[in-house]
Motif scaffolding. Structure first.
Motif, PDB file in Angstrom:
ATOM      1  N   ASN A  66       0.841  -1.193   0.000  1.00 13.21           N
ATOM      2  CA  ASN A  66       0.000   0.000   0.000  1.00 13.21           C
ATOM      3  C   ASN A  66       0.881   1.250   0.000  1.00 13.21           C
TER       4      ASN A  66
ATOM      5  N   THR B 217      -4.163  -7.827   4.283  1.00 12.21           N
ATOM      6  CA  THR B 217      -4.730  -6.512   3.998  1.00 12.21           C
ATOM      7  C   THR B 217      -5.520  -6.007   5.201  1.00 12.21           C
TER       8      THR B 217
ATOM      9  N   ASN C 191      -6.199   2.181   4.026  1.00 15.55           N
ATOM     10  CA  ASN C 191      -5.519   0.881   3.993  1.00 15.55           C
ATOM     11  C   ASN C 191      -4.135   1.051   4.605  1.00 15.55           C
TER      12      ASN C 191
ATOM     13  N   GLN D 127      -0.588  -3.249   4.193  1.00 19.47           N
ATOM     14  CA  GLN D 127      -0.791  -4.370   3.284  1.00 19.47           C
ATOM     15  C   GLN D 127       0.567  -5.024   3.039  1.00 19.47           C
TER      16      GLN D 127
END
Length: 207
Positions: free
Chosen positions: A54, A100, A86, A89
């Motif tokens: 991410n 995730t 997010n 990840q």
């Protein structure tokens, strides 16, 4: 001694680092999940280099964004629904293994969830946390978090939702998943400064 920020795990000097060089991303993952849990995750993910996939940003940026959304919320408003974060990840690209995480303010109120007026099945897993399992390898959990300076109905009407799930990870066992979920919930509650001080169990699990 390696710092928690660096976390470059190496074997012999001729071997490449096990984790890629993403200091901001690894720091955020360690803060959210606990460095020991991230170490266990690395063991379960098998061979290959772990990468942060991410766009990396500090935990303080995550919580600042969530706080800003909560302070702009009022009953009937849907402006917060398009915003998701997010924060961590982790993946091994060659074999498709991926962890995730997703954090956002939930679209339903606590009363709607508890009364069963939503499509997902939520149940209490201890303290103020409700959880729902996602396809066996994921867990969603929500808890009320009152942000200072928000609308008086924000705590009940705008709970925080977190999704944690693993892809291609048969060894992502429920104990580790539960420990990581709990660590993340407690860290977010602390960093957001939830004035209602939600009770969060040491392990969040549906097993």
């Amino acid at each position: 001694m390696l710092t928690a920020t660096a976390l470059l795990v190496t074997g012999c000097s001729s071997e490449p680092p096990r984790r890629d060089d993403s200091p901001i991303g690894w720091k955020a993952c360690n803060e959210l999940f606990g460095s020991k849990n991230v170490d266990v995750l690395q063991e379960q993910m098998g061979g290959g280099q772990l990468r942060i996939e991410n766009q990396s940003y500090p935990v303080r940026d995550l919580t600042a964004g969530l706080i800003a959304l909560a302070r702009g919320w009022e009953p009937g408003s849907g402006a917060h629904l398009s915003a998701a974060f997010n924060p961590c990840q982790i993946a091994i690209s060659k074999n498709g293994e991926r962890l995730t995480s997703d954090v956002r303010w939930f679209q339903f109120s606590m009363s709607e969830i508890q009364s069963g007026d939503v499509s997902e099945e939520w149940r209490n897993v201890g303290g103020d946390v409700l959880a729902s399992e996602d396809s066996g390898r994921g867990i969603e959990f929500i808890f009320p978090c009152k942000i200072s300076g928000t609308h008086k109905g924000q705590e009940e009407g705008l709970p925080l939702k977190v999704l944690l799930w693993g892809v291609g990870m048969p060894n992502f066992n429920t104990d580790l998943r539960g420990n990581m979920a709990s660590a993340m919930a407690r860290k977010l509650s602390s960093e957001l400064g939830c004035v209602n001080k939600p009770a969060i169990p040491r392990e969040i699990t549906l097993a």
